[in-house]
Design an enzyme around this catalytic site. Structure first.
Site, PDB file in Angstrom:
ATOM      1  N   LYS A  15      19.591  66.040  38.719  1.00 39.36           N
ATOM      2  CA  LYS A  15      18.682  66.717  37.787  1.00 39.36           C
ATOM      3  C   LYS A  15      19.442  67.519  36.731  1.00 39.36           C
ATOM      4  O   LYS A  15      19.178  67.388  35.539  1.00 39.36           O
ATOM      5  CB  LYS A  15      17.750  67.683  38.542  1.00 39.36           C
ATOM      6  CG  LYS A  15      16.833  67.037  39.546  1.00 39.36           C
ATOM      7  CD  LYS A  15      15.842  68.050  40.123  1.00 39.36           C
ATOM      8  CE  LYS A  15      16.466  69.135  40.985  1.00 39.36           C
ATOM      9  NZ  LYS A  15      16.998  68.668  42.281  1.00 39.36           N
ATOM     10  N   ARG A  90       8.698  73.484  42.596  1.00 36.01           N
ATOM     11  CA  ARG A  90       9.105  72.903  43.876  1.00 36.01           C
ATOM     12  C   ARG A  90       8.023  73.036  44.938  1.00 36.01           C
ATOM     13  O   ARG A  90       8.194  72.533  46.044  1.00 36.01           O
ATOM     14  CB  ARG A  90      10.360  73.610  44.383  1.00 36.01           C
ATOM     15  CG  ARG A  90      11.676  72.993  43.909  1.00 36.01           C
ATOM     16  CD  ARG A  90      12.770  73.958  44.339  1.00 36.01           C
ATOM     17  NE  ARG A  90      14.044  73.397  44.620  1.00 36.01           N
ATOM     18  CZ  ARG A  90      15.094  73.466  43.786  1.00 36.01           C
ATOM     19  NH1 ARG A  90      14.961  73.973  42.602  1.00 36.01           N
ATOM     20  NH2 ARG A  90      16.264  72.991  44.167  1.00 36.01           N
ATOM     21  N   ARG A 129      30.278  68.259  44.972  1.00 35.40           N
ATOM     22  CA  ARG A 129      29.886  68.772  43.655  1.00 35.40           C
ATOM     23  C   ARG A 129      30.691  69.995  43.233  1.00 35.40           C
ATOM     24  O   ARG A 129      30.984  70.867  44.041  1.00 35.40           O
ATOM     25  CB  ARG A 129      28.393  69.119  43.737  1.00 35.40           C
ATOM     26  CG  ARG A 129      27.822  69.754  42.525  1.00 35.40           C
ATOM     27  CD  ARG A 129      26.373  69.490  42.421  1.00 35.40           C
ATOM     28  NE  ARG A 129      25.573  70.259  43.376  1.00 35.40           N
ATOM     29  CZ  ARG A 129      24.243  70.267  43.330  1.00 35.40           C
ATOM     30  NH1 ARG A 129      23.599  69.568  42.411  1.00 35.40           N
ATOM     31  NH2 ARG A 129      23.560  70.960  44.217  1.00 35.40           N
ATOM     32  N   ARG A 162      29.466  75.394  44.724  1.00 39.89           N
ATOM     33  CA  ARG A 162      28.324  76.258  45.016  1.00 39.89           C
ATOM     34  C   ARG A 162      28.334  76.636  46.487  1.00 39.89           C
ATOM     35  O   ARG A 162      28.610  75.790  47.336  1.00 39.89           O
ATOM     36  CB  ARG A 162      27.016  75.516  44.697  1.00 39.89           C
ATOM     37  CG  ARG A 162      26.566  75.704  43.270  1.00 39.89           C
ATOM     38  CD  ARG A 162      25.439  74.782  42.912  1.00 39.89           C
ATOM     39  NE  ARG A 162      24.278  74.858  43.798  1.00 39.89           N
ATOM     40  CZ  ARG A 162      23.122  74.270  43.543  1.00 39.89           C
ATOM     41  NH1 ARG A 162      22.975  73.582  42.422  1.00 39.89           N
ATOM     42  NH2 ARG A 162      22.119  74.352  44.386  1.00 39.89           N
ATOM     43  N   ARG A 173      17.797  71.843  52.587  1.00 43.05           N
ATOM     44  CA  ARG A 173      17.108  71.678  51.306  1.00 43.05           C
ATOM     45  C   ARG A 173      16.358  70.349  51.250  1.00 43.05           C
ATOM     46  O   ARG A 173      15.276  70.261  50.664  1.00 43.05           O
ATOM     47  CB  ARG A 173      18.126  71.793  50.152  1.00 43.05           C
ATOM     48  CG  ARG A 173      18.414  73.246  49.777  1.00 43.05           C
ATOM     49  CD  ARG A 173      19.848  73.483  49.373  1.00 43.05           C
ATOM     50  NE  ARG A 173      20.212  72.864  48.119  1.00 43.05           N
ATOM     51  CZ  ARG A 173      21.476  72.560  47.763  1.00 43.05           C
ATOM     52  NH1 ARG A 173      22.473  72.795  48.586  1.00 43.05           N
ATOM     53  NH2 ARG A 173      21.712  72.021  46.620  1.00 43.05           N
TER      54      ARG A 173
HETATM   55  P1  AMP Z   1      19.023  74.288  42.352  1.00 43.71           P
HETATM   56  O1  AMP Z   1      20.129  74.776  41.485  1.00 43.71           O
HETATM   57  O2  AMP Z   1      17.862  73.756  41.577  1.00 43.71           O
HETATM   58  O3  AMP Z   1      19.491  73.356  43.424  1.00 43.71           O
HETATM   59  O4  AMP Z   1      18.466  75.580  43.109  1.00 43.71           O
HETATM   60  C1  AMP Z   1      19.286  76.319  44.006  1.00 43.71           C
HETATM   61  C2  AMP Z   1      18.451  77.224  44.894  1.00 43.71           C
HETATM   62  O5  AMP Z   1      17.722  78.155  44.084  1.00 43.71           O
HETATM   63  C3  AMP Z   1      17.382  76.515  45.704  1.00 43.71           C
HETATM   64  O6  AMP Z   1      17.883  75.954  46.909  1.00 43.71           O
HETATM   65  C4  AMP Z   1      16.405  77.660  45.959  1.00 43.71           C
HETATM   66  O7  AMP Z   1      16.881  78.534  46.947  1.00 43.71           O
HETATM   67  C5  AMP Z   1      16.420  78.393  44.636  1.00 43.71           C
HETATM   68  N1  AMP Z   1      15.404  77.820  43.705  1.00 43.71           N
HETATM   69  C6  AMP Z   1      15.627  77.145  42.558  1.00 43.71           C
HETATM   70  N2  AMP Z   1      14.479  76.746  41.977  1.00 43.71           N
HETATM   71  C7  AMP Z   1      13.483  77.174  42.803  1.00 43.71           C
HETATM   72  C8  AMP Z   1      12.061  77.062  42.790  1.00 43.71           C
HETATM   73  N3  AMP Z   1      11.415  76.401  41.807  1.00 43.71           N
HETATM   74  N4  AMP Z   1      11.382  77.644  43.806  1.00 43.71           N
HETATM   75  C9  AMP Z   1      11.999  78.299  44.783  1.00 43.71           C
HETATM   76  N5  AMP Z   1      13.322  78.423  44.880  1.00 43.71           N
HETATM   77  C10 AMP Z   1      14.078  77.880  43.899  1.00 43.71           C
END
Ligand code: AMP
Length: 216
Positions: A15, A90, A129, A162, A173
């Site tokens: 993404k 999400r 990553r 990360r 996740r």
């Molecule tokens: P990402 O970078 O999109 O993988 O997001 C990393 C982490 O941020 C996720 O595993 C969640 O803990 C939090 N996070 C990101 N976007 C959301 C969302 N829309 N709702 C809830 N938690 C989020």
């Protein structure tokens, strides 16, 4: 045309990578809630501390906090010139909340893009990553290696991993994706906004496919 897109997909499905390039090509901002949370955590403060615990466990930050940062972004930017929301919504309540916010502004979504990838590929991608700590460019140890170990091709910055890219957290996740985010996929399917893309393809091909889909 103003593109108002959401990007859905399991963890490490690409993404962020695709959204970053598409954002430049279409001239619309790339808004990653994950990135916003990571930046907030780096700055510190009590709300950030709460968010950090969820992120490190691979769990979702609660809906009210997440809606708040998205609403704030829309208020500040206007949102009218378009956007790519990456990693949001999400949960179904987030999706319904976003529908409402955009309806109030008379700026409905134009497409919801789903990057489809199976669990084992997500784990393999998540575990290797890396990203540049300065400019955010994304790499992968084996799939997208930098020319020099640990150094960004684009700006020479240092590459970092990360904290939530370990096998246990990636699997958590994935589980949450199945339990919560698949409902969001169903929601956009019903609204006929969903466009599915096979995320196993090389990133150039994924990008080309997405570009065509959002322009029709
Ligand atoms: P990402 O970078 O999109 O993988 O997001 C990393 C982490 O941020 C996720 O595993 C969640 O803990 C939090 N996070 C990101 N976007 C959301 C969302 N829309 N709702 C809830 N938690 C989020």
């Amino acid at each position: 045309v103003n593109h108002r897109l959401v990007f859905l997909g399991p963890p490490a499905s690409g993404k962020g990578t695709v959204a970053a390039v598409l954002s430049r090509l279409l001239g619309v901002p790339h808004v990653s809630t994950g990135q916003m949370f990571r930046q907030a955590v780096q700055k510190g403060g009590p709300a950030a501390e709460a968010a950090r615990e969820f992120i490190e466990k691979g769990q979702l930050v609660p809906d009210p906090i997440t809606m708040q940062i998205v609403r704030q972004w829309l208020d500040e930017s206007g949102g009218g010139d378009g956007f790519i929301l990456d990693g949001f919504p999400r949960t179904l309540p987030q999706a319904l909340g976003l529908d409402r916010l955009l309806q109030e502004r008379n700026q409905p979504l134009t497409h919801a893009v789903l990057l489809d990838l199976d669990d084992e590929d997500c784990v393999a991608r998540g575990l290797g990553r890396m990203s540049c700590e300065k400019c955010g460019t994304l790499y992968h140890v084996t799939f997208v290696p930098p020319r020099r170990d640990g150094v960004c091709d684009a700006c020479g910055g240092r590459l970092q991993r990360r904290a939530d890219d370990n096998e246990r957290t990636v699997r958590e996740r994935l589980e949450i994706y199945r339990q919560q985010t698949l409902q969001v996929v169903g929601h956009y399917e019903k609204r006929r906004l969903l466009r599915r893309v096979d995320a196993r393809l090389p990133k150039e091909q994924v990008l080309e496919t997405v570009l065509k889909l959002v322009q029709t």
